[in-house]
Structures are given as structure tokens and as C-alpha cells.
Design a protein around this motif. Structure first.
Motif, PDB file in Angstrom:
ATOM      1  N   ILE A   1      38.067 138.618  83.770  1.00  0.00           N
ATOM      2  CA  ILE A   1      38.329 138.193  85.141  1.00  0.00           C
ATOM      3  C   ILE A   1      37.757 139.237  86.091  1.00  0.00           C
ATOM      4  N   LEU A   2      36.738 138.839  86.855  1.00  0.00           N
ATOM      5  CA  LEU A   2      36.083 139.727  87.823  1.00  0.00           C
ATOM      6  C   LEU A   2      36.050 139.095  89.205  1.00  0.00           C
TER       7      LEU A   2
ATOM      8  N   SER B   1      28.024 146.628  85.546  1.00  0.00           N
ATOM      9  CA  SER B   1      29.414 146.551  85.092  1.00  0.00           C
ATOM     10  C   SER B   1      29.648 145.280  84.295  1.00  0.00           C
ATOM     11  N   LEU B   2      29.064 144.176  84.737  1.00  0.00           N
ATOM     12  CA  LEU B   2      29.232 142.918  84.017  1.00  0.00           C
ATOM     13  C   LEU B   2      28.540 142.975  82.658  1.00  0.00           C
TER      14      LEU B   2
ATOM     15  N   GLU C   1      39.470 141.897  92.390  1.00  0.00           N
ATOM     16  CA  GLU C   1      39.804 142.613  93.624  1.00  0.00           C
ATOM     17  C   GLU C   1      39.602 144.119  93.485  1.00  0.00           C
ATOM     18  N   ASN C   2      38.441 144.489  92.932  1.00  0.00           N
ATOM     19  CA  ASN C   2      38.028 145.884  92.928  1.00  0.00           C
ATOM     20  C   ASN C   2      36.774 146.016  93.784  1.00  0.00           C
ATOM     21  N   ARG C   3      35.980 147.071  93.547  1.00  0.00           N
ATOM     22  CA  ARG C   3      34.815 147.323  94.396  1.00  0.00           C
ATOM     23  C   ARG C   3      33.530 147.393  93.581  1.00  0.00           C
ATOM     24  N   LEU C   4      33.466 146.666  92.491  1.00  0.00           N
ATOM     25  CA  LEU C   4      32.288 146.666  91.630  1.00  0.00           C
ATOM     26  C   LEU C   4      31.143 145.940  92.320  1.00  0.00           C
ATOM     27  N   GLU C   5      29.995 146.597  92.420  1.00  0.00           N
ATOM     28  CA  GLU C   5      28.845 146.017  93.112  1.00  0.00           C
ATOM     29  C   GLU C   5      27.683 145.732  92.164  1.00  0.00           C
ATOM     30  N   ASN C   6      27.451 146.623  91.209  1.00  0.00           N
ATOM     31  CA  ASN C   6      26.290 146.527  90.341  1.00  0.00           C
ATOM     32  C   ASN C   6      26.604 145.637  89.144  1.00  0.00           C
ATOM     33  N   LEU C   7      25.695 144.724  88.836  1.00  0.00           N
ATOM     34  CA  LEU C   7      25.878 143.874  87.676  1.00  0.00           C
ATOM     35  C   LEU C   7      25.825 144.653  86.364  1.00  0.00           C
TER      36      LEU C   7
ATOM     37  N   ARG D   1      32.413 142.828  94.408  1.00  0.00           N
ATOM     38  CA  ARG D   1      31.255 142.805  95.312  1.00  0.00           C
ATOM     39  C   ARG D   1      29.956 142.731  94.526  1.00  0.00           C
ATOM     40  N   LEU D   2      29.962 142.058  93.391  1.00  0.00           N
ATOM     41  CA  LEU D   2      28.792 142.004  92.525  1.00  0.00           C
ATOM     42  C   LEU D   2      27.628 141.379  93.281  1.00  0.00           C
ATOM     43  N   SER D   3      26.633 142.214  93.595  1.00  0.00           N
ATOM     44  CA  SER D   3      25.527 141.748  94.429  1.00  0.00           C
ATOM     45  C   SER D   3      24.222 142.470  94.137  1.00  0.00           C
TER      46      SER D   3
END
Length: 865
Positions: A461-462, A447-448, A439-445, A466-468
């Protein structure tokens, strides 16, 4: 601490707390099989020899029960009096529940003498009308006595015999040598002094509760005379919460009980502190708890209060404190050196407060703290050195705050950062083996990929980010420690459909559980799970998968969740090697192609989660909603059926082909006449009714855009056959310049109104049209509407002998002609009726929105020669 167990050690308390948090996120993929000892269910108002259940039985006296009874439950009845003869001799009875009677309860002398081995006596919730001083005589083994919410006060004393002695502590308790737990909460006990509890001195109690009595709050207390009520006692837990204590009352009480050994002191629901925006009640200071210096308090619970500021050295006298709970206060300020003196503190809970910023000095003085809970504050800024000096810190919980960076994170093993505002992750060194970032605002993979490189990371746990988005230049991470990865509630479909980051799971050879639910997946990249050799559980639920191929799943997979997808006819071989599978709520097509899967489903040894009523047919419509287990596939595999159909099919296809060729020849030669016959038949059979547009908001059905030099032709060819004002038999309300434009109004405005007020715009492109600037302007407005609304509102009709080359010369028409279909006025008069019908269908047609995510638009030119 775990609320169900008040007597845990600090180490077990911390472990229980951490385990409880982790279990919220790490439930097994498809549930666990629990082997529990069997529980014998008996009906109400009966006994099975050991358990006697008589709740809600409208009893007015104690019923007879067998002598072997071990548990007797008599709550929620109308029993008014309990005497020495109420109970038969029950030597094995260990628990008696007599609380919550609907009538006032009187307990007579030696009422429980026939229960010599009673361990737990529950009288809580019953209005105590009378309690004899010798009521509890004959209970040498009583361990726990519950007298909460019994309206105990001096008013229930019989004949004033104990006029000066509060009933709660009269001599009936003195001979209970085994008593370890007493609950007097929710009564009306105004004061407890040393004299009343003197008979209990020298004893050890696991739990004493005086909560919610307005204790020391409604009367003036002379502490010099009252003295220490718990002198020479050892208390594991003392609960004095919900008594409305201020800092002054708390300070007086702590000084009065100085020296009494109390391991756990519960002071919840107090009114200490000014709260937010008030200053009428003072904050506690270093003197408030000074009296507890010799009490060896290990756990202190000050939650659910109004603390706003933690003053300097507030807890310095609590040298033995290991667990401090300050949750659910209004704490907004931590003074310098607020925690000095807490050299042994291991667990600090400051959740659900009003902290906005944390500074480097806030947690100084906590050299042994291992767990800090700061969730549900409003923390947006944390200085970089705030936690760095806490060398024993293992777990930091910062969920439900407003953090935008994690550059302050120290080297700890467990990090909770869910429900914050993190959009990117800084390139810092992390050493955690458990990271919670849902429940954060991470969009770019990116970060993963970054997190998968954290050494020794075991659980990540992610969920619900918004990973997209995916950068193509990534090498596989190859984490050799990760065991559980939660990526549910993201948008991996958007990243994978670009063709990049298909290797995100490469090298994760120890991964055992993977969640990919709710990611809008409509395909799985080839080989995306090929390196997951240790994977046992995989969740793909709530996606858009229509098919699974044999090579899509890892070889050693045991649990698979593909529920709530769009699987049509899955291959049963995919599930044969699994231990359990969830396939509920898919869109199965119950035709012969599904026969192997239905046969497997009815005879497989694989555990299929849920009820068969949730595995339904969606097509054909005649059996929609029918469970697959109830669908008959009789005849699907019969070779003789296929053989018998071959000859019939040959004859049928031959006859059909001959009839089709004859029909084509007839229609080609006499197509005008055939169309007139078709229309006449439709009228006779009432099949030519207007479809209607329901709640259509348009003023006109169509706006006819043409050059005024073509008006006479348009009137004869179109208006007389289509426009309702020319004939009552016509169906359309048409708009054209000569009749419907408002005189005196700006011509551009008339064109705009016509375009946006009509369901369709029909441009009659002739040589005159191409030379008319107003016509081209109207075409541009109509094309703009198509772009903005993503619809097919524009219909192009080519009139005359205009060639493709002549159309392509006009820049405004060139893009439309290339990509969209258009009509051409027929040269043969017998095709005019057909053409008008075709144009009418286009005008009535409601266009669907088209996807623009990479679909190739097919260009079709409808030409009538």
C-alpha cells in the motif's frame, strides 16, 4: 479486541484486531455482493407474530402481543409499572427490551413470571423508582440482565426493608441460576463487598459490569471487613472502568480480589498516573497489580488514562497475561524492565500516547509478543535493536508517527508505516508479506522498485505519497508473489511522461488488484499492463484519461473503475469482457459517435456501478446533464439520411465556394472600404461595445513606448484615433512619456511604473527606437513582465521598412522576434483602419496562462503588406 465480542480467545482477538486493520485498506475494488438472510421489515407499533416493535409509541402499559412472539421491544415509552399481570403468557419470548422509559419505572413482585424462557432482559436507561426483591422470580433461563444507568441506590428501597443491603444485589438475583451477564454500569453503587455477592459464589459469569458507579471512590472502605466480593467466582470479563480509580484504589482492589479467576479485567478511563506535566497523582508500580498474581488475568485493559511512565517490573505479577491495552494514555517514558514478567504476552497496544523515542531496552521481557501497536504517537527515532530480539513478533503498527527511516524494521510479516515522514527507503532486507506505507513523502519510483523486490510480498500500500520521479536505469522486478498493489493518490503522470519506468509492472504475473486512481494520468503507456495476466480489478478513477484503446487493458480483467475521468466517446468493445465497470462522472459527447456506446449501455449484461443518473452528457450544451440512457440517437445509423445529404452537400459546397471566392476578390480589392462598412454596420447594430475588463486593476489600457523623434507621427497615426483624451469617441486610456511621466522622478522608475500599471505595453519599433537606449530599456522591462507573469502583455509594432535582418541584429529583440508574434504598420493607407482595430483587439485581449510542460510554442508573424 473486537468490541462487539468480549468472550473471544486471545488468538481470535489478535486475528480480529489484525483483520480489522487490514480491512480499512483492503476493501474490494468495487464492493462485494453479500448474501444475507432476509430481514422482515415491519412498521413501528406493530407485530409480525415473532417480532413486536413498539418503540416510540407513547405506551403507558405493556400492549397485547401474540403468544408466538420471540422478541418484544418496548423502549422509549411511558410505562410506569410492570406487575405480574402486565404480560400475557409468552412461552417463546427470548428478548425483552424495557429500558429507557420516559417516566420512572416500578418493577413489582414476579413481574416477569409469564416469560419463563426469557434469555435477555434489558432495563437499562430507565430510572428505577422501585424494584421488588422478588421482581426476577420465575426466570430460570435468564442469561443476560442489563441494569445500566438505572439510578440504582439505597434510596429506591421500599420501606427500608433492605436498608443495609445495596439494591444491586438483593435476593431477587439469587434464584437466577442461568444468569451469566449482568450490567450495572452508570448507576450509583458506592461499594460492593463479599457479603452482598455471597449467594453468587461458586458460579461462572461471562460478563459483569460495575463501570461508572464511583465504586470504592466516594466512601472509605475497610477491606479487612469488606473482603473479596468475587470470592469463589469465575469471571470471563469484569468491567470496573470509569470509576475514577487511582493507583492506590486499584492496588487495594487487586489485593482484595486475589485468587478470584478473572480472564479479562477492564480498567479503562482511570486516573492512574501523573499525566503530562503533573505530579499530583502517582504512577502505578509493581505493587499495584501484585494482588492479581493468582487471578490468571489473560486480558488487561488500562486504556484512556493518565499513565506517563511505565515503572520497572510494573506487570511482573501478571504471568498469564496475553493482551495488554495501554492506548490513549500519556505514556512518554518506558523504564528499563517495564515489561519483565510478561512472558506470555501476545498483543501490546500502546497507541495514542506521547512516545518520542524508542530504545533497545524498551520491549525486553516480551518473548511471545506477536503484535505491537504504536500508532498515533510522536515517535521520530527508534534504535536499531529495539525490535530485533522479539522473535515471535509478526505485526508492527507505527502509523501516524514522525519516522524518517525504517532501518530498525525486523524480519516480520506485517508492517504498518503509514502517515510518517519517509522520503527514501534504505537498502535493508525486508521479509514482510504486507507493507503499508501510505501518506508518506516518497517521490522516487526507486522506492517502488525496491519494495517490489521484497520476497513473498503479497500486499503493498503506497497510497497518497508523491511518486513522480523516475530513474531510467531500472530492470523489471518480476515479483511472483504480489497480489494487491495500491498506488492511488500519487503523480505517476509526471514520471511516465518522461518516457521512463513504463516497465514498472513487468513480471507481476500474480497481481490481482491494482489501484492507480488520482494519479493525474492523461495517457497509459503502451503495454504497461501487458504482463498482468492475473489482474482482476483495476482502478483508474479520478484521472484525466480522454481515451482508452483496446490494447490498454489486461485480457482477463473483470472489474474496471474509470469514473471521474474525461472519456468522451469510449469504445464499448473495451468493456464487453468485463463483469463490472464504473464509468460515472465522465465528459461524454452525446453525438452520433457515442451511439454504439449508448446502445451497449442500454442492453449490456455487464454490471454498471451507480445510477444511470450519474452517467451524463456534457456536450452539446442543449442536452448537458441528461443521462445517457435518456438520449435519443435516432437517425445516426440511417444510410438514407447520408444519401439524401450528399447532393445537398455538393450544391451547398459549390455555392459556398463561389461566394467565398467572390468575397475574397471583393475584400482584396476594396478591403479599406469594406472595413469602413463593417465598422459602420457594427455601430448601427450596437455590436461595437467595449467588452470591459471587469475588475481590472490596471491604471492604463496600454503604455505606448516610442522614440520622442517619432512623436508627431505617433500622435497623428495612433493617439488621435485611440487615446480618450484626444477624443471622446476613443476608448483607451493610454500612457506615454511626453504626457504621463512624472517630471523630476527617476526615468527608470517612470518606465517601471508605466510597464506595471498598464494592461499592455505597445512598443513602436522604428529606426529611431532602435537607437534610443531608453526605448530598449523599456522593452526589456516589458519582456521581463511577460516572463514573470506568463502573459502576452508585450505588443511589438514594426514601423517603417525595417527588415527581419535589422531586427535580429539587436540582441534584446532577437528572442522575441523568433518566438512571438508582432505587428507591422501597413504600407497601404486603406489598411490603417483595419490595423487600428486589430491593435485595439490585442490591447483588450486577456491572455491565458500557457502550459510549459513540453508544449511546442508556434511562432506566428502577422504581417500586413
Amino acid at each position: 479486541m473486537c468490541p462487539a465480542q468480549r468472550r473471544l480467545s486471545v488468538r481470535s482477538s489478535f486475528s480480529c484486531l489484525l483483520r480489522g486493520i487490514m480491512e480499512d485498506h483492503l476493501d474490494l475494488l468495487f464492493g462485494v455482493v453479500l448474501l444475507a438472510s432476509p430481514v422482515l421489515a415491519i412498521s413501528s407499533c406493530s407485530s409480525d407474530g415473532q417480532l413486536a416493535l413498539y418503540r416510540f409509541c407513547n405506551l403507558t402499559q405493556v400492549p397485547w402481543v401474540p403468544s408466538t412472539t420471540k422478541t418484544l421491544l418496548l423502549s422509549f415509552n411511558y410505562i410506569e409499572t410492570v406487575t405480574a399481570s402486565s404480560f400475557p403468557f409468552l412461552e417463546q419470548l427470548g428478548l425483552l427490551e424495557l429500558g429507557t422509559q420516559y417516566t420512572p419505572l416500578s418493577i413489582d413482585r414476579e413481574a416477569f413470571r409469564n416469560l419463563p424462557n426469557l434469555r435477555v432482559l434489558d432495563l437499562g436507561g430507565s430510572h428505577m423508582r422501585f424494584l421488588h426483591p422478588d421482581a426476577f422470580q420465575g426466570l430460570p433461563h435468564l442469561f443476560e440482565l442489563r441494569l445500566f444507568f438505572c439510578a440504582l441506590s439505597d434510596a429506591v428501597l421500599k420501606d427500608g426493608y433492605f436498608r443495609n443491603l445495596d439494591l444491586s444485589f438483593h435476593p431477587s438475583f439469587w434464584e437466577l441460576n442461568s444468569l451469566k451477564s449482568i450490567d450495572f454500569s452508570l448507576n450509583q453503587i458506592p461499594i460492593v463487598c463479599e457479603q452482598e455477592l455471597k449467594p453468587l459464589q461458586g458460579r461462572t459469569f461471562s460478563f459483569i459490569s460495575l463501570a461508572a458507579n464511583n465504586l470504592y471512590n466516594t466512601v472509605s472502605v475497610d477491606w479487612a471487613e469488606c473482603m473479596n466480593p468475587f470470592r469463589d467466582m469465575a469471571l470471563e470479563t469484569l468491567d470496573v472502568s470509569s470509576n475514577g480509580w487511582t493507583a492506590d484504589i486499584t492496588g487495594n482492589f487487586s489485593r482484595a480480589i486475589s485468587g478470584s479467576q478473572i480472564s479479562s479485567l477492564v480498567l479503562t478511563y482511570h486516573i492512574m498516573g501523573s499525566g503530562f506535566g503533573f505530579h499530583n497523582i502517582r504512577e502505578p508500580d509493581r505493587s499495584t497489580f501484585a494482588g492479581l498474581a493468582r487471578s490468571s488475568v489473560v486480558r488487561l485493559d488500562l486504556s484512556h488514562g493518565f499513565l506517563f511512565s511505565l515503572n520497572s517490573r510494573l506487570f511482573e505479577s501478571l504471568q498469564h497475561l496475553k493482551v495488554l491495552n495501554l492506548a490513549h494514555n500519556k505514556i512518554n517514558k518506558i523504564s528499563e524492565e517495564a515489561f519483565y514478567g510478561l512472558n506470555r504476552l501476545q498483543v501490546l497496544n500502546m497507541s495514542h500516547n506521547l512516545l518520542g523515542e524508542l530504545y533497545n531496552s524498551d520491549f525486553r521481557g516480551l518473548p511471545e509478543v506477536a503484535y505491537i501497536d504504536l500508532q498515533n504517537n510522536h515517535i521520530g527515532i527508534i534504535q536499531s535493536e529495539t525490535f530485533q530480539f522479539l522473535k515471535a513478533l509478526q505485526t508492527l503498527d507505527l502509523r501516524d508517527n514522525a519516522l524518517k527511516t525504517i532501518s530498525f524494521i525486523p524480519s516480520i510479516s506485517t508492517i504498518f508505516l503509514g502517515s510518517n515522514k519517509l522520503a527514501t527507503l534504505p537498502n535493508i532486507r525486508l521479509t514482510a508479506n504486507f507493507i503499508h506505507l501510505s501518506e508518506n513523502r516518497l517521490e522516487n519510483l526507486d522506492s517502488l522498485y525496491f519494495l517490489l523486490r521484497v520476497p513473498h510480498l503479497q500486499i503493498l500500500i503506497l497510497n497518497q505519497n508523491r511518486l513522480s520521479f523516475c530513474n531510467p536505469a531500472h530492470a523489471p522486478t518480476g515479483s511472483l508473489s504480489l497480489e494487491k498493489l495500491f498506488l492511488g493518490g500519487n503523480m505517476l503522470q509526471l514520471a511516465w511522461e518522461t518516457g521512463f519506468c513504463w516497465d514498472v509492472f513487468k513480471g507481476l504475473s500474480r497481481l490481482q488488484v491494482l489501484y492507480l486512481n488520482n494519479n493525474y494520468l492523461n495517457f497509459l503507456p503502451p503495454g504497461v499492463f501487458s504482463d498482468l495476466t492475473a489482474l482482476r480489478g483495476l482502478s483508474l478513477s479520478n484521472n484525466r484519461l480522454t481515451v482508452l484503446s483496446p490494447g490498454d487493458l489486461p485480457a482477463n480483467l473483470e472489474f474496471l473503475d474509470v469514473s471521474r475521468n474525461e472519456l468522451l466517446s469510449p469504445d464499448p468493445d473495451l468493456f464487453a469482457a468485463l463483469s463490472a465497470v464504473d464509468i460515472r462522472f465522465n465528459k461524454f459527447i452525446c453525438e452520433c459517435e457515442l451511439h454504439p456506446f449508448i446502445s451497449w449501455l442500454n442492453q449490456t449484461n455487464v454490471t454498471v456501478f451507480g445510477s444511470h443518473a450519474d452517467i451524463l452528457c456534457m456536450y452539446p450544451a442543449s442536452i448537458a446533464g441528461i443521462p445517457l440512457s435518456s438520449v435519443s440517437m435516432e437517425g445516426c445509423d440511417e444510410e438514407e439520411v447520408l444519401t439524401s445529404l450528399k447532393f445537398s452537400f455538393f450544391i451547398l459546397s459549390s455555392v459556398t465556394l463561389i461566394l467565398f471566392l467572390m468575397a475574397v476578390l471583393m475584400v482584396t480589392k476594396f478591403r479599406g472600404f469594406c472595413f469602413i462598412c463593417y465598422k459602420a454596420a457594427c455601430r448601427l447594430l450596437s455590436m461595437d461595445q467595449a467588452k470591459g475588463s471587469g475588475s481590472d486593476v490596471y491604471k492604463y489600457d496600454a503604455y505606448l513606448c516610442f522614440s520622442n523623434k517619432d512623436f508627431e507621427w505617433v500622435q497623428n497615426a495612433l493617439l488621435k484615433h485611440l487615446d480618450a483624451q484626444y477624443s471622446d469617441q476613443n476608448r483607451f486610456t493610454l500612457c506615454f512619456e511626453e504626457r504621463d511621466f512624472v517630471p523630476g522622478q527617476d526615468h527608470i522608475a517612470n518606465i517601471q511604473d508605466a510597464v506595471w500599471s498598464s494592461r499592455k505595453v505597445v512598443c513602436l519599433v522604428s529606426r529611431h527606437f532602435l537607437r534610443d537606449g531608453w526605448c530598449l530599456e523599456a522593452f526589456s522591462y516589458a519582456q521581463s513582465r511577460c516572463v514573470s507573469d506568463f502573459d502576452g502583455a508585450l505588443i511589438l509594432v514594426i514601423v517603417g521598412s525595417l527588415s527581419q535582418y535589422q531586427l535580429m541584429k539587436h540582441q534584446s529583440l532577437r528572442g522575441f522576434v523568433r518566438k512571438r508574434q508582432y505587428l507591422r504598420w501597413p504600407e497601404d493607407l486603406q489598411d490603417v483602419s483595419w490595423f487600428l482595430n486589430k491593435l485595439s483587439q490585442h490591447i483588450l485581449k486577456k491572455e491565458k496562462e500557457t502550459k510549459r510542460d513540453g508544449d511546442i510554442q508556434l511562432r506566428t508573424i502577422v504581417t500586413v503588406s
